[in-house]
Design a protein around this motif. Sequence first.
Motif, PDB file in Angstrom:
ATOM      1  N   ARG A 144     104.465 -14.983 -46.084  1.00  0.00           N
ATOM      2  CA  ARG A 144     104.412 -15.091 -47.441  1.00  0.00           C
ATOM      3  C   ARG A 144     105.370 -14.416 -48.317  1.00  0.00           C
ATOM      4  O   ARG A 144     105.545 -13.436 -47.981  1.00  0.00           O
ATOM      5  CB  ARG A 144     102.884 -14.971 -48.139  1.00  0.00           C
ATOM      6  CG  ARG A 144     101.850 -15.795 -47.231  1.00  0.00           C
ATOM      7  CD  ARG A 144     102.025 -17.234 -47.761  1.00  0.00           C
ATOM      8  NE  ARG A 144     100.804 -18.177 -47.100  1.00  0.00           N
ATOM      9  CZ  ARG A 144     100.630 -18.304 -46.230  1.00  0.00           C
ATOM     10  NH1 ARG A 144     101.806 -18.278 -45.227  1.00  0.00           N
ATOM     11  NH2 ARG A 144      99.482 -19.098 -45.568  1.00  0.00           N
ATOM     12  N   LEU A 200     109.984 -22.830 -46.374  1.00  0.00           N
ATOM     13  CA  LEU A 200     108.770 -23.345 -46.834  1.00  0.00           C
ATOM     14  C   LEU A 200     107.877 -22.492 -47.695  1.00  0.00           C
ATOM     15  O   LEU A 200     107.171 -23.030 -48.266  1.00  0.00           O
ATOM     16  CB  LEU A 200     107.929 -23.800 -45.477  1.00  0.00           C
ATOM     17  CG  LEU A 200     108.320 -25.087 -44.750  1.00  0.00           C
ATOM     18  CD1 LEU A 200     107.516 -24.956 -43.385  1.00  0.00           C
ATOM     19  CD2 LEU A 200     108.008 -26.226 -45.324  1.00  0.00           C
ATOM     20  N   LYS A 220     112.876 -21.923 -41.324  1.00  0.00           N
ATOM     21  CA  LYS A 220     111.997 -22.963 -41.506  1.00  0.00           C
ATOM     22  C   LYS A 220     110.822 -22.324 -42.236  1.00  0.00           C
ATOM     23  O   LYS A 220     110.227 -22.764 -43.539  1.00  0.00           O
ATOM     24  CB  LYS A 220     111.739 -23.621 -40.381  1.00  0.00           C
ATOM     25  CG  LYS A 220     112.621 -24.798 -40.013  1.00  0.00           C
ATOM     26  CD  LYS A 220     112.196 -25.705 -38.789  1.00  0.00           C
ATOM     27  CE  LYS A 220     113.327 -26.511 -38.148  1.00  0.00           C
ATOM     28  NZ  LYS A 220     112.501 -27.416 -37.025  1.00  0.00           N
ATOM     29  N   ARG A 221     110.249 -21.356 -41.821  1.00  0.00           N
ATOM     30  CA  ARG A 221     109.147 -20.749 -42.409  1.00  0.00           C
ATOM     31  C   ARG A 221     109.645 -20.232 -43.732  1.00  0.00           C
ATOM     32  O   ARG A 221     108.753 -20.198 -44.918  1.00  0.00           O
ATOM     33  CB  ARG A 221     108.590 -19.575 -41.459  1.00  0.00           C
ATOM     34  CG  ARG A 221     107.417 -19.041 -42.088  1.00  0.00           C
ATOM     35  CD  ARG A 221     106.169 -20.060 -42.553  1.00  0.00           C
ATOM     36  NE  ARG A 221     105.141 -19.883 -43.754  1.00  0.00           N
ATOM     37  CZ  ARG A 221     104.514 -20.484 -44.036  1.00  0.00           C
ATOM     38  NH1 ARG A 221     104.496 -21.678 -44.091  1.00  0.00           N
ATOM     39  NH2 ARG A 221     103.766 -19.928 -45.048  1.00  0.00           N
TER      40      ARG A 221
END
Length: 310
Positions: A267, A293, A289-290
């Motif tokens: 996060r 996102l 990608k994470r």
Amino acid sequence: MPELYVGERHWSVSTGSNLLDALNQAGVAVPYSCRAGSCHACLVRCQGEVEDKQPEALSPAQRQDGWRLACQCQVSGDLRVEAFDPARDGLPAQVVGADWLNPSVLRLRLQPERGLRYRAGQHLVLWAGQVARPYSLASLPQEDPFLEFHLDCRHPGEFSDLARQLQVGDHLRLGELRGGALQYDPDWQSRPLWLLASGTGLGPLWGVLREALRQDHQGAIRVIHLAHDAEGHYLAEPLAALAAQHPNLTVELWTAAGSAQALAQLRLVSRQTLALLCGHPVSLEAFSKRLFLAGLPRNQLLADVFLPRG
């Protein structure tokens, strides 16, 4: 058909032939690694007609001198080629350290014949005889009196096979120094900084991390190292020592078995975060990608991909 000239030799090639392939197929040993215009191992000097698919990969001064990356060039007319000669064009360097950080990572330290100006995170082409490979610098110019590289020697390869035999006192040649995507910017001082690496991608980020700390970075610094297993965290102890000295630094050691779960829990604390990534393309794609996102703007992610030889 265009004629290729190398020294006393010349032969015909098809128009549009890839220059690197045309040279190597004719027995002119031009080294290469990535074939993507990134590593600069296939540097050659050209006089004649050639179509360069990636002219921005070299500086204007290099291009003015005729240097080209053979893997990115197509032969369009008669062409005279002079390969990079490490004995003539390379900078001599002596091995001052060759020790194993774990069973597969060799820490190589070199002392060049003359001083080399560089920044943490830059790349340098190393020549052992006629075998060349690009490696990222893990050293810090203001603190380390040597050039340091972390070589992944897990798999057989021309250069890694030679590197395993290196001893203190041996000599190599240094090719071109180039920028790379990773460096520390003093303007980042108050922003959160994430350094994410897989394998020996930790090497250049080790230099960038120490540069950030040297410049008294005030924001939070998060280091994540992904390895195959616990033994792969070859800088675990020095990273822990730095974290103990700097309250704004946290270090996370991930293994392949738990990486999917760890990524899912990633996060962002701030959209001002800057992320520097280095390592294998599969790992970097998963990291990227994470992060996207999670809300990281694309222009706040810098990546240096260790492309497999192909």
